[in-house]
Design a protein around this motif. Structure first.
Motif, PDB file in Angstrom:
ATOM      1  N   VAL A 108       0.841  -1.198   0.000  1.00 25.99           N
ATOM      2  CA  VAL A 108       0.000   0.000   0.000  1.00 25.99           C
ATOM      3  C   VAL A 108       0.876   1.247   0.000  1.00 25.99           C
ATOM      4  O   VAL A 108       2.076   1.195   0.303  1.00 25.99           O
ATOM      5  N   ASN A 109       0.273   2.358  -0.365  1.00 23.16           N
ATOM      6  CA  ASN A 109       0.928   3.663  -0.280  1.00 23.16           C
ATOM      7  C   ASN A 109       0.932   4.104   1.188  1.00 23.16           C
ATOM      8  O   ASN A 109      -0.112   4.086   1.849  1.00 23.16           O
ATOM      9  N   SER A 110       2.096   4.469   1.689  1.00 26.71           N
ATOM     10  CA  SER A 110       2.216   4.830   3.109  1.00 26.71           C
ATOM     11  C   SER A 110       1.322   6.001   3.492  1.00 26.71           C
ATOM     12  O   SER A 110       0.909   6.128   4.651  1.00 26.71           O
ATOM     13  N   ASP A 111       0.993   6.868   2.546  1.00 25.56           N
ATOM     14  CA  ASP A 111       0.145   8.022   2.830  1.00 25.56           C
ATOM     15  C   ASP A 111      -1.326   7.656   3.006  1.00 25.56           C
ATOM     16  O   ASP A 111      -2.119   8.468   3.479  1.00 25.56           O
ATOM     17  N   SER A 112      -1.675   6.435   2.631  1.00 26.24           N
ATOM     18  CA  SER A 112      -3.096   6.061   2.644  1.00 26.24           C
ATOM     19  C   SER A 112      -3.597   5.653   4.016  1.00 26.24           C
ATOM     20  O   SER A 112      -4.799   5.649   4.273  1.00 26.24           O
ATOM     21  N   GLN A 113      -2.669   5.268   4.925  1.00 24.53           N
ATOM     22  CA  GLN A 113      -3.043   4.823   6.275  1.00 24.53           C
ATOM     23  C   GLN A 113      -3.910   3.563   6.258  1.00 24.53           C
ATOM     24  O   GLN A 113      -4.644   3.280   7.217  1.00 24.53           O
ATOM     25  N   ILE A 114      -3.867   2.791   5.168  1.00 21.08           N
ATOM     26  CA  ILE A 114      -4.647   1.550   5.083  1.00 21.08           C
ATOM     27  C   ILE A 114      -3.985   0.479   5.946  1.00 21.08           C
ATOM     28  O   ILE A 114      -2.775   0.294   5.900  1.00 21.08           O
ATOM     29  N   LYS A 115      -4.793  -0.231   6.733  1.00 23.69           N
ATOM     30  CA  LYS A 115      -4.307  -1.339   7.546  1.00 23.69           C
ATOM     31  C   LYS A 115      -5.051  -2.617   7.149  1.00 23.69           C
ATOM     32  O   LYS A 115      -6.281  -2.633   7.114  1.00 23.69           O
ATOM     33  N   ILE A 116      -4.288  -3.642   6.843  1.00 21.83           N
ATOM     34  CA  ILE A 116      -4.888  -4.919   6.430  1.00 21.83           C
ATOM     35  C   ILE A 116      -4.261  -6.029   7.274  1.00 21.83           C
ATOM     36  O   ILE A 116      -3.081  -6.345   7.125  1.00 21.83           O
ATOM     37  N   GLU A 120     -10.258 -10.370   4.835  1.00 22.80           N
ATOM     38  CA  GLU A 120     -11.529  -9.648   4.771  1.00 22.80           C
ATOM     39  C   GLU A 120     -11.338  -8.129   4.754  1.00 22.80           C
ATOM     40  O   GLU A 120     -12.208  -7.390   4.293  1.00 22.80           O
ATOM     41  N   ASP A 121     -10.202  -7.665   5.239  1.00 25.76           N
ATOM     42  CA  ASP A 121      -9.936  -6.219   5.255  1.00 25.76           C
ATOM     43  C   ASP A 121      -9.728  -5.655   3.850  1.00 25.76           C
ATOM     44  O   ASP A 121      -9.726  -4.434   3.663  1.00 25.76           O
ATOM     45  N   LEU A 122      -9.556  -6.529   2.868  1.00 26.65           N
ATOM     46  CA  LEU A 122      -9.372  -6.089   1.484  1.00 26.65           C
ATOM     47  C   LEU A 122     -10.703  -5.743   0.806  1.00 26.65           C
ATOM     48  O   LEU A 122     -10.713  -5.065  -0.221  1.00 26.65           O
ATOM     49  N   VAL A 123     -11.779  -6.240   1.368  1.00 26.58           N
ATOM     50  CA  VAL A 123     -13.099  -5.982   0.780  1.00 26.58           C
ATOM     51  C   VAL A 123     -13.390  -4.484   0.801  1.00 26.58           C
ATOM     52  O   VAL A 123     -13.218  -3.819   1.831  1.00 26.58           O
ATOM     53  N   GLY A 124     -13.801  -3.959  -0.344  1.00 20.97           N
ATOM     54  CA  GLY A 124     -14.103  -2.537  -0.471  1.00 20.97           C
ATOM     55  C   GLY A 124     -12.937  -1.720  -0.984  1.00 20.97           C
ATOM     56  O   GLY A 124     -13.111  -0.546  -1.324  1.00 20.97           O
ATOM     57  N   LEU A 125     -11.753  -2.327  -1.055  1.00 22.45           N
ATOM     58  CA  LEU A 125     -10.574  -1.641  -1.588  1.00 22.45           C
ATOM     59  C   LEU A 125     -10.355  -2.029  -3.049  1.00 22.45           C
ATOM     60  O   LEU A 125     -10.789  -3.093  -3.492  1.00 22.45           O
ATOM     61  N   ILE A 126      -9.686  -1.180  -3.801  1.00 19.16           N
ATOM     62  CA  ILE A 126      -9.326  -1.510  -5.188  1.00 19.16           C
ATOM     63  C   ILE A 126      -7.959  -2.179  -5.159  1.00 19.16           C
ATOM     64  O   ILE A 126      -6.953  -1.570  -4.778  1.00 19.16           O
ATOM     65  N   VAL A 127      -7.941  -3.462  -5.531  1.00 21.89           N
ATOM     66  CA  VAL A 127      -6.711  -4.253  -5.491  1.00 21.89           C
ATOM     67  C   VAL A 127      -6.175  -4.429  -6.911  1.00 21.89           C
ATOM     68  O   VAL A 127      -6.855  -4.972  -7.776  1.00 21.89           O
ATOM     69  N   GLY A 128      -4.956  -3.979  -7.139  1.00 21.51           N
ATOM     70  CA  GLY A 128      -4.329  -4.108  -8.450  1.00 21.51           C
ATOM     71  C   GLY A 128      -3.502  -5.377  -8.543  1.00 21.51           C
ATOM     72  O   GLY A 128      -2.813  -5.761  -7.587  1.00 21.51           O
ATOM     73  N   ALA A 129      -3.562  -6.057  -9.681  1.00 17.42           N
ATOM     74  CA  ALA A 129      -2.825  -7.300  -9.899  1.00 17.42           C
ATOM     75  C   ALA A 129      -2.377  -7.383 -11.347  1.00 17.42           C
ATOM     76  O   ALA A 129      -2.915  -6.691 -12.214  1.00 17.42           O
ATOM     77  N   ARG A 130      -1.377  -8.222 -11.605  1.00 15.19           N
ATOM     78  CA  ARG A 130      -0.935  -8.413 -12.983  1.00 15.19           C
ATOM     79  C   ARG A 130      -1.918  -9.285 -13.740  1.00 15.19           C
ATOM     80  O   ARG A 130      -2.385 -10.312 -13.233  1.00 15.19           O
ATOM     81  N   ARG A 131      -2.216  -8.889 -14.932  1.00 15.40           N
ATOM     82  CA  ARG A 131      -3.163  -9.619 -15.773  1.00 15.40           C
ATOM     83  C   ARG A 131      -2.641 -11.028 -16.073  1.00 15.40           C
ATOM     84  O   ARG A 131      -1.501 -11.216 -16.458  1.00 15.40           O
ATOM     85  N   GLY A 132      -3.498 -12.033 -15.866  1.00 13.86           N
ATOM     86  CA  GLY A 132      -3.149 -13.406 -16.201  1.00 13.86           C
ATOM     87  C   GLY A 132      -2.310 -14.133 -15.176  1.00 13.86           C
ATOM     88  O   GLY A 132      -1.950 -15.291 -15.386  1.00 13.86           O
ATOM     89  N   SER A 133      -1.987 -13.499 -14.043  1.00 13.72           N
ATOM     90  CA  SER A 133      -1.126 -14.127 -13.037  1.00 13.72           C
ATOM     91  C   SER A 133      -1.945 -14.906 -12.015  1.00 13.72           C
ATOM     92  O   SER A 133      -3.061 -14.517 -11.658  1.00 13.72           O
ATOM     93  N   PHE A 134      -1.361 -16.022 -11.542  1.00 11.71           N
ATOM     94  CA  PHE A 134      -1.942 -16.755 -10.431  1.00 11.71           C
ATOM     95  C   PHE A 134      -1.202 -16.347  -9.168  1.00 11.71           C
ATOM     96  O   PHE A 134       0.027 -16.413  -9.103  1.00 11.71           O
ATOM     97  N   TYR A 135      -1.943 -15.921  -8.150  1.00  7.77           N
ATOM     98  CA  TYR A 135      -1.343 -15.531  -6.883  1.00  7.77           C
ATOM     99  C   TYR A 135      -1.603 -16.590  -5.810  1.00  7.77           C
ATOM    100  O   TYR A 135      -0.677 -17.142  -5.229  1.00  7.77           O
ATOM    101  N   SER A 136      -2.863 -16.852  -5.544  1.00  2.65           N
ATOM    102  CA  SER A 136      -3.255 -17.908  -4.613  1.00  2.65           C
ATOM    103  C   SER A 136      -4.724 -18.205  -4.871  1.00  2.65           C
ATOM    104  O   SER A 136      -5.435 -17.392  -5.463  1.00  2.65           O
TER     105      SER A 136
END
Length: 245
Positions: A108-116, A120-136
């Motif tokens: 995250v951007n340090s200026d955003s003050q987001i805590k995860i 479940e804390d990711l719900v409601g946030l915009i999560v960016g990922a690489r197209r076509g990648s498997f993460y988990s």
């Protein structure tokens, strides 16, 4: 008479021996093209297993993107060192030689003050990922998250710095230092950890698919006996994790 029988047996055995075409690629230290062969622990595991079947290996140097494509049509007999997903399982017989411990990090951007602290804390946030990648499986199969897909980590990093996305996801060993080297970016507390199977496969349409059950059994026996780990240690390469799912 005994000499004649032995000679006939030798000829019969020679005729039955077949050649498996295997694809090598430049993934040191596990796979190292040697022109015309292939070196490294994965190459030796394949040659050992095929040898135990009574056959031999012929190595071709082929880029991964081409290997996985022509594997669908059976134009290669063995593809080494890969992960599995639902699409690949449709055209491959995988032999598991071990597992890697994989971590998925959220930046995250340090200026955003987001805590995860949990997924479940990711719900409601915009999560960016690489197209076509498997993460988990947790991330890729989630239908609760707002996901945005981009072509590269560099693009994700620019968007994260500009706060046009809230979070960027990155897998261990895949450009994570690109994020860590930025003072304005930091990793959140939550980490998704899982075991990722590593496989050597025979394509279902390969003429050598007739040996797939025996090949898988041999690789499994090599895992159980410790032979796989011993081969890795011979090359001074950390062996994969071995456990039964």
């Amino acid at each position: 008479m005994r000499l004649v029988f032995c000679a006939l047996f030798f000829v019969a055995s020679f005729v039955k021996a077949e050649t498996f075409v295997a694809h090598c690629r430049d993934r040191p230290p596990e796979l190292v093209p040697t022109n015309p062969g292939c070196s490294g622990p994965i190459a030796e595991i394949i040659e050992t297993a095929v040898g135990k079947l009574g056959h031999e290996v012929e190595w071709h140097l082929v880029p991964w993107i081409r290997t996985i494509k022509i594997a669908e049509y059976g134009d290669v007999d063995i593809i080494p060192r890969h992960s599995m997903n639902d699409k690949r399982s449709e055209f491959l017989y995988p032999a598991t030689y071990g597992y890697e411990t994989c971590n998925v990090y959220y930046m995250v951007n340090s200026d955003s003050q987001i805590k995860i602290e949990r997924f479940e804390d990711l719900v409601g946030l915009i999560v960016g990922a690489r197209r076509g990648s498997f993460y988990s499986k947790t991330f890729n199969e989630s239908t609760e998250l707002t996901k945005r897909f981009y072509n590269s980590d560099e693009q994700l990093l620019l968007l994260l710095k500009a706060q046009r996305i809230d979070v960027a996801i990155v897998s261990s060993g895949q450009n994570e230092e690109t994020y860590r080297n930025e003072p304005i970016i930091h990793q959140v507390k939550y980490i998704d950890t899982f075991y990722n199977g590593r496989h050597i496969s025979i394509p279902k349409k390969s003429p050598m698919a007739k040996y797939q059950a025996e090949f898988i059994q041999i690789i499994d026996e090599m895992r159980t006996s410790g032979e796989v780990n011993a081969i890795f240690q011979k090359y001074n390469v950390p062996p994969p994790v071995q456990y039964k799912e």
